[in-house]
Design a protein around this motif. Structure first.
Motif, short mmCIF file in Angstrom:
data_model
loop_
_atom_site.label_atom_id
_atom_site.label_comp_id
_atom_site.label_asym_id
_atom_site.label_seq_id
_atom_site.Cartn_x
_atom_site.Cartn_y
_atom_site.Cartn_z
N ILE A 33 0.81 -1.23 0.00
CA ILE A 33 0.00 0.00 0.00
C ILE A 33 0.85 1.27 0.00
O ILE A 33 0.31 2.36 -0.06
CB ILE A 33 -1.03 0.02 1.15
N GLY A 34 2.16 1.13 0.08
CA GLY A 34 3.03 2.30 -0.06
C GLY A 34 3.24 3.10 1.21
O GLY A 34 3.35 4.32 1.15
N VAL A 35 3.29 2.43 2.35
CA VAL A 35 3.63 3.09 3.61
C VAL A 35 4.84 2.38 4.20
O VAL A 35 5.22 1.30 3.75
CB VAL A 35 2.45 3.08 4.62
N SER A 36 5.43 2.96 5.21
CA SER A 36 6.60 2.33 5.82
C SER A 36 6.17 1.21 6.76
O SER A 36 5.08 1.26 7.35
CB SER A 36 7.44 3.36 6.58
N SER A 37 7.02 0.22 6.91
CA SER A 37 6.71 -0.87 7.83
C SER A 37 6.70 -0.36 9.27
O SER A 37 5.96 -0.87 10.10
CB SER A 37 7.69 -2.03 7.67
N SER A 38 7.48 0.70 9.54
CA SER A 38 7.46 1.26 10.90
C SER A 38 6.11 1.93 11.19
O SER A 38 5.65 1.93 12.32
CB SER A 38 8.62 2.24 11.11
N GLU A 39 5.46 2.48 10.16
CA GLU A 39 4.13 3.06 10.36
C GLU A 39 3.13 1.97 10.74
O GLU A 39 2.33 2.15 11.67
CB GLU A 39 3.64 3.80 9.12
N ILE A 40 3.18 0.83 10.05
CA ILE A 40 2.30 -0.29 10.39
C ILE A 40 2.55 -0.72 11.83
O ILE A 40 1.62 -0.95 12.60
CB ILE A 40 2.51 -1.48 9.43
N CYS A 41 3.82 -0.79 12.21
CA CYS A 41 4.18 -1.18 13.58
C CYS A 41 3.61 -0.20 14.60
O CYS A 41 3.02 -0.61 15.61
CB CYS A 41 5.70 -1.27 13.69
N ARG A 42 3.75 1.10 14.33
CA ARG A 42 3.22 2.11 15.27
C ARG A 42 1.70 2.04 15.35
O ARG A 42 1.12 2.21 16.43
CB ARG A 42 3.68 3.51 14.85
N LEU A 43 1.04 1.77 14.23
CA LEU A 43 -0.41 1.63 14.24
C LEU A 43 -0.82 0.43 15.07
O LEU A 43 -1.74 0.50 15.88
CB LEU A 43 -0.95 1.48 12.81
N ARG A 44 -0.12 -0.68 14.89
CA ARG A 44 -0.43 -1.89 15.66
C ARG A 44 -0.20 -1.68 17.15
O ARG A 44 -0.95 -2.19 17.97
CB ARG A 44 0.42 -3.06 15.17
N GLN A 45 0.84 -0.94 17.50
CA GLN A 45 1.16 -0.70 18.91
C GLN A 45 0.27 0.36 19.54
O GLN A 45 0.26 0.52 20.75
CB GLN A 45 2.62 -0.28 19.05
N GLY A 46 -0.46 1.10 18.71
CA GLY A 46 -1.33 2.14 19.23
C GLY A 46 -0.61 3.44 19.54
O GLY A 46 -1.15 4.30 20.22
N THR A 47 0.62 3.60 19.02
CA THR A 47 1.35 4.84 19.28
C THR A 47 1.15 5.86 18.17
O THR A 47 1.65 6.97 18.25
CB THR A 47 2.87 4.57 19.46
N GLN A 48 0.42 5.47 17.13
CA GLN A 48 0.09 6.38 16.04
C GLN A 48 -1.34 6.11 15.62
O GLN A 48 -1.78 4.96 15.55
CB GLN A 48 1.03 6.16 14.85
N ASP A 49 -2.06 7.16 15.34
CA ASP A 49 -3.42 7.04 14.82
C ASP A 49 -3.39 6.86 13.31
O ASP A 49 -2.47 7.33 12.63
CB ASP A 49 -4.24 8.30 15.13
N ILE A 50 -4.40 6.20 12.78
CA ILE A 50 -4.54 6.10 11.34
C ILE A 50 -4.86 7.49 10.82
O ILE A 50 -5.77 8.16 11.31
CB ILE A 50 -5.62 5.08 10.95
N ASN A 51 -4.10 7.93 9.82
CA ASN A 51 -4.28 9.29 9.30
C ASN A 51 -4.86 9.25 7.89
O ASN A 51 -5.08 8.18 7.31
CB ASN A 51 -2.94 10.04 9.34
N ALA A 52 -5.08 10.44 7.35
CA ALA A 52 -5.70 10.55 6.03
C ALA A 52 -4.85 9.90 4.95
O ALA A 52 -5.38 9.27 4.03
CB ALA A 52 -5.94 12.02 5.68
N SER A 53 -3.54 10.00 5.05
CA SER A 53 -2.65 9.39 4.05
C SER A 53 -2.82 7.88 4.02
O SER A 53 -2.85 7.26 2.95
CB SER A 53 -1.19 9.73 4.34
N PHE A 54 -2.94 7.27 5.19
CA PHE A 54 -3.13 5.82 5.27
C PHE A 54 -4.49 5.44 4.69
O PHE A 54 -4.61 4.45 3.95
CB PHE A 54 -3.00 5.34 6.71
N ILE A 55 -5.50 6.21 5.01
CA ILE A 55 -6.84 5.94 4.48
C ILE A 55 -6.85 6.05 2.95
O ILE A 55 -7.40 5.19 2.27
CB ILE A 55 -7.88 6.90 5.11
N LEU A 56 -6.20 7.08 2.42
CA LEU A 56 -6.16 7.24 0.97
C LEU A 56 -5.33 6.16 0.30
O LEU A 56 -5.68 5.68 -0.78
CB LEU A 56 -5.64 8.63 0.60
N ALA A 57 -4.24 5.75 0.92
CA ALA A 57 -3.43 4.65 0.37
C ALA A 57 -4.26 3.37 0.33
O ALA A 57 -4.21 2.61 -0.65
CB ALA A 57 -2.17 4.45 1.21
#
Length: 82
Positions: A33-57
Motif C-alpha cells: 500500500i506504499g507506507v513504511s513498515s514502521s508506520e504499520i508497527c506504530r499503528l499496531r502498537q497504538g502509538t500512532q493514529d490512522i491518518n488521512a494518508s493511510f486511508i487514501l493509500a
C-alpha cells in the motif's frame, strides 16, 4: 482523539488489508500500500493514529469506500443531518 480501543481498531483494518491481499506479513502489506513498515508497527502498537494518508493509500489500492475504511479503522464520521 484516539479510539478507546486504539490497539484493537487499527489492527482490524490492517488485518482486513492483509486478508484482502493474502499477505503473510506487515512488511509486505506496507510495501503493497506504499507506507513504511514502521508506520504499520506504530499503528499496531497504538502509538500512532490512522491518518488521512493511510486511508487514501488503502482506498487507492483496494477501491474500498472511504466510509468503510473509516469504520474498520474505528474513526467516527461527524455528519450534519441537514
Amino acid at each position: 482523539m484516539r479510539h478507546p480501543n486504539t490497539a484493537e481498531t487499527p489492527n482490524r483494518l490492517i488485518n482486513e488489508l492483509m486478508e484482502h491481499f493474502d499477505l503473510p506479513s506487515d512488511r509486505q502489506l506496507a510495501a503493497k500500500i506504499g507506507v513504511s513498515s514502521s508506520e504499520i508497527c506504530r499503528l499496531r502498537q497504538g502509538t500512532q493514529d490512522i491518518n488521512a494518508s493511510f486511508i487514501l493509500a488503502t482506498y487507492d489500492k483496494t477501491g474500498w469506500a472511504i466510509p468503510d475504511i473509516r469504520k474498520l479503522a474505528g474513526i467516527k464520521t461527524f455528519c450534519s443531518a441537514d
